[in-house]
Design a protein around this motif. Structure first.
Motif, PDB file in Angstrom:
ATOM      1  N   ARG A  40       0.830  -1.210   0.000  1.00  0.00           N
ATOM      2  CA  ARG A  40       0.000   0.000   0.000  1.00  0.00           C
ATOM      3  C   ARG A  40       0.856   1.248   0.000  1.00  0.00           C
ATOM      4  O   ARG A  40       0.596   2.203  -0.728  1.00  0.00           O
ATOM      5  CB  ARG A  40      -0.875   0.025   1.261  1.00  0.00           C
ATOM      6  N   LEU A  83      -7.980   6.895  -2.368  1.00  0.00           N
ATOM      7  CA  LEU A  83      -8.806   5.769  -2.818  1.00  0.00           C
ATOM      8  C   LEU A  83      -8.344   4.437  -2.269  1.00  0.00           C
ATOM      9  O   LEU A  83      -9.009   3.417  -2.414  1.00  0.00           O
ATOM     10  CB  LEU A  83      -8.751   5.692  -4.347  1.00  0.00           C
ATOM     11  N   ASP A 128      -8.131   3.124   0.603  1.00  0.00           N
ATOM     12  CA  ASP A 128      -8.976   2.409   1.558  1.00  0.00           C
ATOM     13  C   ASP A 128     -10.093   1.662   0.853  1.00  0.00           C
ATOM     14  O   ASP A 128     -10.575   0.645   1.329  1.00  0.00           O
ATOM     15  CB  ASP A 128      -9.569   3.378   2.589  1.00  0.00           C
ATOM     16  N   ASP A 129     -10.510   2.188  -0.294  1.00  0.00           N
ATOM     17  CA  ASP A 129     -11.537   1.486  -1.059  1.00  0.00           C
ATOM     18  C   ASP A 129     -10.933   0.372  -1.904  1.00  0.00           C
ATOM     19  O   ASP A 129     -11.483  -0.718  -2.014  1.00  0.00           O
ATOM     20  CB  ASP A 129     -12.259   2.462  -2.015  1.00  0.00           C
ATOM     21  N   LEU A 130      -9.795   0.677  -2.524  1.00  0.00           N
ATOM     22  CA  LEU A 130      -9.205  -0.290  -3.454  1.00  0.00           C
ATOM     23  C   LEU A 130      -8.558  -1.460  -2.724  1.00  0.00           C
ATOM     24  O   LEU A 130      -8.708  -2.615  -3.121  1.00  0.00           O
ATOM     25  CB  LEU A 130      -8.145   0.391  -4.325  1.00  0.00           C
ATOM     26  N   PRO A 135      -8.662  -2.344   0.906  1.00  0.00           N
ATOM     27  CA  PRO A 135      -9.059  -2.166   2.305  1.00  0.00           C
ATOM     28  C   PRO A 135      -8.149  -2.961   3.237  1.00  0.00           C
ATOM     29  O   PRO A 135      -7.782  -4.095   2.924  1.00  0.00           O
ATOM     30  CB  PRO A 135     -10.494  -2.726   2.354  1.00  0.00           C
ATOM     31  N   SER A 162      -9.409  -6.417   4.286  1.00  0.00           N
ATOM     32  CA  SER A 162      -9.650  -7.499   3.328  1.00  0.00           C
ATOM     33  C   SER A 162      -8.343  -8.185   2.963  1.00  0.00           C
ATOM     34  O   SER A 162      -7.303  -7.547   2.909  1.00  0.00           O
ATOM     35  CB  SER A 162     -10.291  -6.950   2.052  1.00  0.00           C
ATOM     36  N   ASN A 212     -10.169  -9.136  -3.999  1.00  0.00           N
ATOM     37  CA  ASN A 212     -11.487  -9.674  -4.384  1.00  0.00           C
ATOM     38  C   ASN A 212     -11.467 -10.281  -5.784  1.00  0.00           C
ATOM     39  O   ASN A 212     -12.393 -10.074  -6.570  1.00  0.00           O
ATOM     40  CB  ASN A 212     -12.556  -8.581  -4.333  1.00  0.00           C
ATOM     41  N   GLN A 254     -10.376   3.950 -14.914  1.00  0.00           N
ATOM     42  CA  GLN A 254     -11.265   4.569 -13.924  1.00  0.00           C
ATOM     43  C   GLN A 254     -10.647   5.825 -13.317  1.00  0.00           C
ATOM     44  O   GLN A 254     -11.352   6.774 -13.002  1.00  0.00           O
ATOM     45  CB  GLN A 254     -11.562   3.575 -12.796  1.00  0.00           C
ATOM     46  N   TYR A 255      -9.340   5.782 -13.137  1.00  0.00           N
ATOM     47  CA  TYR A 255      -8.662   6.923 -12.502  1.00  0.00           C
ATOM     48  C   TYR A 255      -7.502   7.367 -13.381  1.00  0.00           C
ATOM     49  O   TYR A 255      -6.332   7.172 -13.047  1.00  0.00           O
ATOM     50  CB  TYR A 255      -8.176   6.524 -11.105  1.00  0.00           C
ATOM     51  N   LYS A 276     -11.356  12.741  -2.941  1.00  0.00           N
ATOM     52  CA  LYS A 276     -11.466  11.415  -3.543  1.00  0.00           C
ATOM     53  C   LYS A 276     -11.987  11.538  -4.977  1.00  0.00           C
ATOM     54  O   LYS A 276     -13.097  12.010  -5.193  1.00  0.00           O
ATOM     55  CB  LYS A 276     -12.449  10.599  -2.708  1.00  0.00           C
ATOM     56  N   GLN A 315     -13.673  10.662  -8.458  1.00  0.00           N
ATOM     57  CA  GLN A 315     -14.731   9.733  -8.866  1.00  0.00           C
ATOM     58  C   GLN A 315     -14.242   8.894 -10.040  1.00  0.00           C
ATOM     59  O   GLN A 315     -13.525   9.394 -10.900  1.00  0.00           O
ATOM     60  CB  GLN A 315     -15.976  10.533  -9.282  1.00  0.00           C
TER      61      GLN A 315
END
Ligand SMILES: [Zn+2]
Lengths: 181, 201
Positions: free
Chosen positions: A25, A38, A40-42, A44, A47, A64, A86-87, B4, B6
């Motif tokens: 990380r 991001l 923490d979302d990508l 976590p 997980s 995942n 996406q980013y 953050k 999108q």
């Protein structure tokens, strides 16, 4: 690198220790500051993070069942194209001219003239051995992830031979591996 | 704290899966065209104009026919006839790619890999025997018996079944395989060594 990549090239998949997960990380956050909010979302913390070891010292970072990053040996982590799409602003960008698109999509490394011609573009801040997003003339989304062989400035002045190694491109084996199951 | 971002929503082609703007460089642009006309006309305005100039219905029908024959019984007739009008050489070039890949997958070969667990324990993984019509459960029993060790059929990373044999039997195994199953030629047996595939023969 992923030209002929398939599930058979994965030799082991292991959940990594929390300390290794933290390290991964951290290096991703250092390389792509734009991704930090991001992470923490990508990835976590709670997980399980899987690292899939593949042929040729290649590692995939999998969350995942979705491959999100890859690196070679201890090299910098690079996002998969699906994640980059996406980013898009997390990476510095180069652009190839339209004529180079089909070669890049066939897996060829990126030649300097394709970046310096009128349809191409370079980000002069980029040094050698740096991951970059490869965009294309007239297209909105990235078509490859590259790893520079020369600093952008030298690509401009030398203007021949390979400027950027093509690490991962649309429709290669990693692209097709949307999920690992 | 940084904001953050999108996620960007990318329009991926429903046919080839690439971002729709790259279909023109994809494996089979002709197959994508009906989908693109419906879902991404802004990306390929020429496609719409083309279709309007000709008879729209006719063109769609033709394209559909290509799609069906290509996906179904693999009738190359429809697609090659159609591609002639667009760009014959380009089509040929892309066609070879999926063709080559398919061939490689169907190739009958046995792949043996030694995986070292801990320092001295290792497992010899045998993949591909099923491609020779050999029942893996049978083979696993025979291998276990011959080498007096544990052998089991397990699912590999790809969900494909393989045989894991405890211990390093990599070098005796070739002879055993070819003697037990004469259908397996030595030339079809490969070892994975340092990440490279090496022929056994
Ligand atoms: Zn498409």
């Amino acid at each position: 690198m992923f030209k002929k990549f398939s599930f058979e090239d994965i030799s082991a998949q292991n959940q990594v220790k929390a300390s290794v997960q933290r390290k991964i990380r951290q290096s991703i956050a250092d390389e792509y500051p734009g991704l930090e909010p991001l992470l923490d979302d990508l990835l976590p913390k709670k997980s399980p993070l899987i690292v899939a070891k593949c042929q040729n010292h290649l590692n995939l970072v999998v969350m995942n069942n979705v491959p999100l990053f890859f690196n070679v040996r201890d090299g910098p982590y690079m996002p998969t194209l699906r994640l980059l799409h996406q980013y898009p602003d997390i990476m510095k960008k180069f652009q190839v001219d339209r004529g180079a698109i089909k070669f890049v999509l066939a897996g060829a490394n990126i030649m300097c003239p394709g970046l310096t011609s009128p349809g191409g573009a370079l980000n002069d801040e980029v040094l050698e051995e740096t991951p970059v997003a490869i965009m294309a003339e007239g297209k909105e989304h990235a078509l490859a992830i590259g790893f520079t062989k020369l600093p952008a400035k030298d690509i401009r002045t030398v203007n021949k031979g390979i400027g950027v190694d093509n690490m991962h491109y649309l429709n290669d084996g990693l692209w097709k591996m949307e999920r690992l199951e | 704290m940084a904001e953050k971002p999108q996620p960007v929503r990318v329009l991926y082609c429903g046919v080839c899966g690439l971002p729709a703007e790259y279909c023109e460089f994809g494996p089979d642009f002709d197959k994508c065209k009906p989908w693109l006309r419906q879902n991404a006309p802004h990306l390929y305005p020429d496609l719409l104009n083309d279709a309007k100039e000709k008879d729209v219905d006719k063109a769609a029908e033709q394209l559909q026919a290509v799609g069906i024959s290509g996906a179904g019984d693999g009738g190359g007739e429809g697609s090659s006839a159609n591609s002639g009008s667009t760009s014959g050489s380009k089509q040929e070039e892309v066609k070879r790619l999926p063709g080559g890949k398919i061939k490689k997958k169907e190739k009958q070969e046995v792949v043996i890999e030694k995986i070292v667990r801990n320092k001295r324990k290792c497992v010899t993984v045998v993949k591909g025997l099923e491609l020779f019509g050999i029942k893996l459960s049978d083979a696993s029993k025979k291998l276990g018996k011959k080498f007096a060790t544990g052998a089991s059929v397990v699912k590999g990373p790809t969900d494909k079944e393989q045989i894991d044999v405890q211990g390093d039997i990599a070098y005796d195994i070739v002879e055993f395989l070819t003697e037990t199953w004469p259908d397996v030629p030595e030339s079809a047996i490969f070892f994975i060594e340092d990440g490279r595939k090496v022929a056994a023969a």
